[in-house]
Scaffold this motif. Structure first.
Motif, short mmCIF file in Angstrom:
data_model
loop_
_atom_site.label_atom_id
_atom_site.label_comp_id
_atom_site.label_asym_id
_atom_site.label_seq_id
_atom_site.Cartn_x
_atom_site.Cartn_y
_atom_site.Cartn_z
N PHE A 158 0.83 -1.21 0.00
CA PHE A 158 0.00 0.00 0.00
C PHE A 158 0.87 1.25 0.00
CE2 PHE A 158 -2.04 3.42 2.36
CZ PHE A 158 -3.17 3.62 1.58
N THR A 159 1.90 1.26 0.82
CA THR A 159 2.79 2.41 0.91
C THR A 159 3.50 2.65 -0.42
OG1 THR A 159 3.11 2.01 3.27
CG2 THR A 159 4.76 3.40 2.17
N GLU A 160 3.98 1.58 -1.04
CA GLU A 160 4.65 1.71 -2.34
C GLU A 160 3.68 2.21 -3.41
OE1 GLU A 160 6.30 -2.14 -3.13
OE2 GLU A 160 7.82 -1.95 -1.57
N ALA A 161 2.48 1.65 -3.43
CA ALA A 161 1.48 2.06 -4.42
C ALA A 161 1.06 3.50 -4.20
CB ALA A 161 0.27 1.13 -4.37
N SER A 162 0.94 3.92 -2.95
CA SER A 162 0.57 5.30 -2.65
C SER A 162 1.65 6.26 -3.11
CB SER A 162 0.34 5.48 -1.15
OG SER A 162 -0.76 4.73 -0.73
N GLY A 163 2.89 5.89 -2.92
CA GLY A 163 4.01 6.72 -3.37
C GLY A 163 4.02 6.85 -4.89
N ARG A 164 3.80 5.75 -5.58
CA ARG A 164 3.75 5.79 -7.05
C ARG A 164 2.58 6.64 -7.52
NH1 ARG A 164 4.98 0.22 -6.54
NH2 ARG A 164 2.81 -0.29 -6.98
N ALA A 165 1.43 6.50 -6.86
CA ALA A 165 0.25 7.29 -7.23
C ALA A 165 0.52 8.78 -7.01
CB ALA A 165 -0.97 6.85 -6.42
N ARG A 166 1.18 9.13 -5.93
CA ARG A 166 1.52 10.52 -5.65
C ARG A 166 2.45 11.06 -6.73
NH1 ARG A 166 4.21 9.99 -1.03
NH2 ARG A 166 6.11 9.87 -2.22
N ASP A 167 3.45 10.26 -7.12
CA ASP A 167 4.38 10.68 -8.16
C ASP A 167 3.66 10.87 -9.50
OD1 ASP A 167 6.38 10.54 -6.26
OD2 ASP A 167 7.15 8.59 -6.97
N LEU A 168 2.79 9.94 -9.85
CA LEU A 168 2.04 10.04 -11.10
C LEU A 168 1.12 11.26 -11.09
CD1 LEU A 168 1.15 6.30 -11.74
CD2 LEU A 168 2.69 7.73 -13.09
N ALA A 169 0.48 11.53 -9.95
CA ALA A 169 -0.39 12.70 -9.84
C ALA A 169 0.42 13.98 -10.01
CB ALA A 169 -1.13 12.70 -8.51
N GLY A 170 1.61 14.02 -9.44
CA GLY A 170 2.48 15.18 -9.60
C GLY A 170 2.90 15.37 -11.05
N ASP A 171 3.24 14.26 -11.72
CA ASP A 171 3.60 14.34 -13.14
C ASP A 171 2.42 14.82 -13.97
OD1 ASP A 171 6.07 13.35 -12.44
OD2 ASP A 171 5.69 11.31 -13.20
N LEU A 172 1.23 14.31 -13.69
CA LEU A 172 0.04 14.73 -14.42
C LEU A 172 -0.23 16.21 -14.21
CD1 LEU A 172 -2.41 14.10 -16.17
CD2 LEU A 172 -3.62 13.40 -14.09
N HIS A 173 -0.10 16.67 -12.98
CA HIS A 173 -0.31 18.09 -12.68
C HIS A 173 0.67 18.94 -13.47
CE1 HIS A 173 0.28 21.83 -10.37
NE2 HIS A 173 -1.03 21.77 -10.29
N GLY A 174 1.91 18.53 -13.50
CA GLY A 174 2.91 19.29 -14.26
C GLY A 174 2.59 19.32 -15.74
N THR A 175 2.18 18.19 -16.29
CA THR A 175 1.84 18.12 -17.71
C THR A 175 0.63 18.99 -18.02
OG1 THR A 175 2.74 15.89 -17.86
CG2 THR A 175 1.20 16.54 -19.58
#
Length: 59
Positions: free
Chosen positions: A16-33
């Motif tokens: 869960f912790t790993e998946a949450s971290g990946r989701a946070r990173d992807l959300a940040g990338d999406l926001h930047g894009t």
């Protein structure tokens, strides 16, 4: 202690912790894009709007 499937909770929490971290990173990338896309075309799209639509958008 285990979850309802009998899987050890520490493994479940680690995944869960790993998946949450990946989701946070992807959300940040999406926001930047999306921010770059808005900067590139968002203002142009608004400026090119016909006058009737522009005044309706302000209401």
């Amino acid at each position: 202690m285990s979850d309802y499937r009998g899987e050890p909770l520490d493994e479940v929490l680690e995944r869960f912790t790993e998946a949450s971290g990946r989701a946070r990173d992807l959300a940040g990338d999406l926001h930047g894009t999306l921010s770059r896309a808005h900067s590139a075309v968002g203002h142009l799209a608004y400026k090119e709007m016909p006058e009737e639509q522009e005044s309706a958008a302000r209401s």
